[in-house]
Design a protein around this motif. Structure first.
Motif, mmCIF file in Angstrom:
data_model
loop_
_atom_site.group_PDB
_atom_site.id
_atom_site.type_symbol
_atom_site.label_atom_id
_atom_site.label_comp_id
_atom_site.label_asym_id
_atom_site.label_seq_id
_atom_site.Cartn_x
_atom_site.Cartn_y
_atom_site.Cartn_z
ATOM 1 N N VAL A 5 0.855 -1.168 0.000
ATOM 2 C CA VAL A 5 0.000 0.000 0.000
ATOM 3 C C VAL A 5 0.892 1.218 0.000
ATOM 4 O O VAL A 5 2.063 1.142 0.326
ATOM 5 C CB VAL A 5 -0.937 0.051 1.225
ATOM 6 N N PRO A 6 0.344 2.369 -0.311
ATOM 7 C CA PRO A 6 1.160 3.564 -0.365
ATOM 8 C C PRO A 6 1.761 3.861 0.994
ATOM 9 O O PRO A 6 1.102 3.731 2.002
ATOM 10 C CB PRO A 6 0.170 4.660 -0.777
ATOM 11 N N VAL A 7 3.020 4.271 1.043
ATOM 12 C CA VAL A 7 3.652 4.668 2.283
ATOM 13 C C VAL A 7 3.706 6.183 2.317
ATOM 14 O O VAL A 7 3.222 6.859 1.437
ATOM 15 C CB VAL A 7 5.062 4.065 2.389
ATOM 16 N N LEU A 18 3.079 -2.929 2.979
ATOM 17 C CA LEU A 18 4.302 -3.488 3.538
ATOM 18 C C LEU A 18 4.401 -2.919 4.945
ATOM 19 O O LEU A 18 4.243 -1.742 5.112
ATOM 20 C CB LEU A 18 5.506 -2.987 2.748
ATOM 21 N N SER A 19 4.698 -3.696 5.954
ATOM 22 C CA SER A 19 4.800 -3.123 7.276
ATOM 23 C C SER A 19 5.605 -3.970 8.249
ATOM 24 O O SER A 19 6.250 -4.910 7.901
ATOM 25 C CB SER A 19 3.427 -2.859 7.862
ATOM 26 N N PHE A 84 12.484 -5.945 -0.090
ATOM 27 C CA PHE A 84 12.906 -5.080 1.000
ATOM 28 C C PHE A 84 13.331 -5.897 2.217
ATOM 29 O O PHE A 84 12.865 -7.020 2.421
ATOM 30 C CB PHE A 84 11.770 -4.131 1.381
ATOM 31 N N PRO A 85 14.236 -5.348 3.039
ATOM 32 C CA PRO A 85 14.683 -6.060 4.235
ATOM 33 C C PRO A 85 13.549 -6.172 5.248
ATOM 34 O O PRO A 85 12.574 -5.410 5.192
ATOM 35 C CB PRO A 85 15.815 -5.178 4.757
ATOM 36 N N PRO A 86 13.655 -7.112 6.199
ATOM 37 C CA PRO A 86 12.633 -7.225 7.247
ATOM 38 C C PRO A 86 12.505 -5.922 8.025
ATOM 39 O O PRO A 86 13.463 -5.147 8.134
ATOM 40 C CB PRO A 86 13.170 -8.352 8.133
ATOM 41 N N SER A 154 10.123 0.777 1.974
ATOM 42 C CA SER A 154 9.244 0.414 0.862
ATOM 43 C C SER A 154 9.628 1.241 -0.351
ATOM 44 O O SER A 154 10.612 1.988 -0.331
ATOM 45 C CB SER A 154 7.782 0.661 1.235
ATOM 46 N N TYR A 155 8.825 1.152 -1.406
ATOM 47 C CA TYR A 155 9.124 1.910 -2.622
ATOM 48 C C TYR A 155 9.122 3.416 -2.367
ATOM 49 O O TYR A 155 9.809 4.164 -3.058
ATOM 50 C CB TYR A 155 8.095 1.578 -3.709
#
Length: 241
Positions: A5-7, A18-19, A84-86, A154-155
């Motif tokens: 989703v948008p960050v 992503l979270s 992406f990394p954790p 995130s992106y």
């Protein structure tokens, strides 16, 4: 992660999330063995991505969604790791993995472009081998008890988030709901992005429903969650008859 989703700073409709959250770095949710089977019956194979896709909503079935705005994407566990990394907290990382079907044998994600909202919603439906969904849900509950805040990438760049209002929900065999808050850091609109997740276990399937808004909570329609859960339950019941 299976969806985004948008960050902070990115309000693209239809991206999914992503979270993650915050606990000791050397601690991880303890992996549990599957719960004891209640009946010594034939163990069915997990639902496939194609079978799950057939159980999702079709155009015309969701009056709240725009025509042609409910794309479905299949995924499989072997498709690879996240770009992406954790996130900074291992418990929050596990919450993110469950809600995006990271450890499932197969799954699908469905986008919902709402008629009355510029922000899309999502569902992720993930199938597991017999008994595995129960143990994964146990770990999810433990992780949510410990996940409070975290940092991730995130992106849209680095972001900070916190998890609030964790509670049970009345769907399926067991369900939880929680909010994720991410500051948008926009000079003209300082409102937080508020994402509501409802995670439901239905037999050997875990379904996650997401909807987000700015500055307040907008829940995923309960009638759609109920209908999706009923389809998943019926499909699994037919497999063991």
């Amino acid at each position: 992660m299976r969806y985004l989703v948008p960050v902070a700073g990115a309000l693209s409709v239809g991206l999914a999330l992503l979270s993650g959250c915050s606990a000791p770095q050397d601690a991880e949710p303890e992996e549990r063995k599957p719960r004891a089977s209640k009946a010594a019956e034939r163990v069915p194979e997990p639902l496939t991505s194609a079978e799950l896709k057939a159980l999702t909503f079709k155009d015309g079935e969701v009056p709240q969604a725009s025509e042609g705005g409910m794309e479905v994407t299949e995924f499989a566990a072997e498709e690879g790791e996240s770009e992406f990394p954790p996130v900074s907290d291992p418990y929050c990382q596990f919450v993110n993995e469950i809600r995006s079907g990271e450890s499932a044998s197969a799954g699908v994600s469905q986008l919902f472009n709402w008629k009355d909202d510029i922000f899309a919603g999502d569902s992720v439906i993930a199938a597991y081998p017999a008994g595995r969904a129960e143990s994964e849900f146990d770990r999810l509950r433990e992780a949510l008890d410990r996940c409070e805040s975290y940092e991730g990438e995130s992106y849209g760049g680095d972001y900070r988030a916190r998890i609030e209002e964790k509670s049970t929900a009345g769907f399926g065999d067991e369900a939880v709901t929680f909010l994720e808050m991410i500051p948008m850091d926009h000079p003209k609109d300082p409102r937080e992005r508020v994402s509501q997740f409802t995670v439901v276990r239905v037999g050997d399937v875990i379904a996650t429903f997401l909807r987000y808004d700015l500055g307040h909570t907008t829940p995923f329609p309960a009638d759609l969650i109920k209908k999706q859960v009923e389809r998943l339950a019926e499909a699994q019941e037919q497999r063991v008859r």
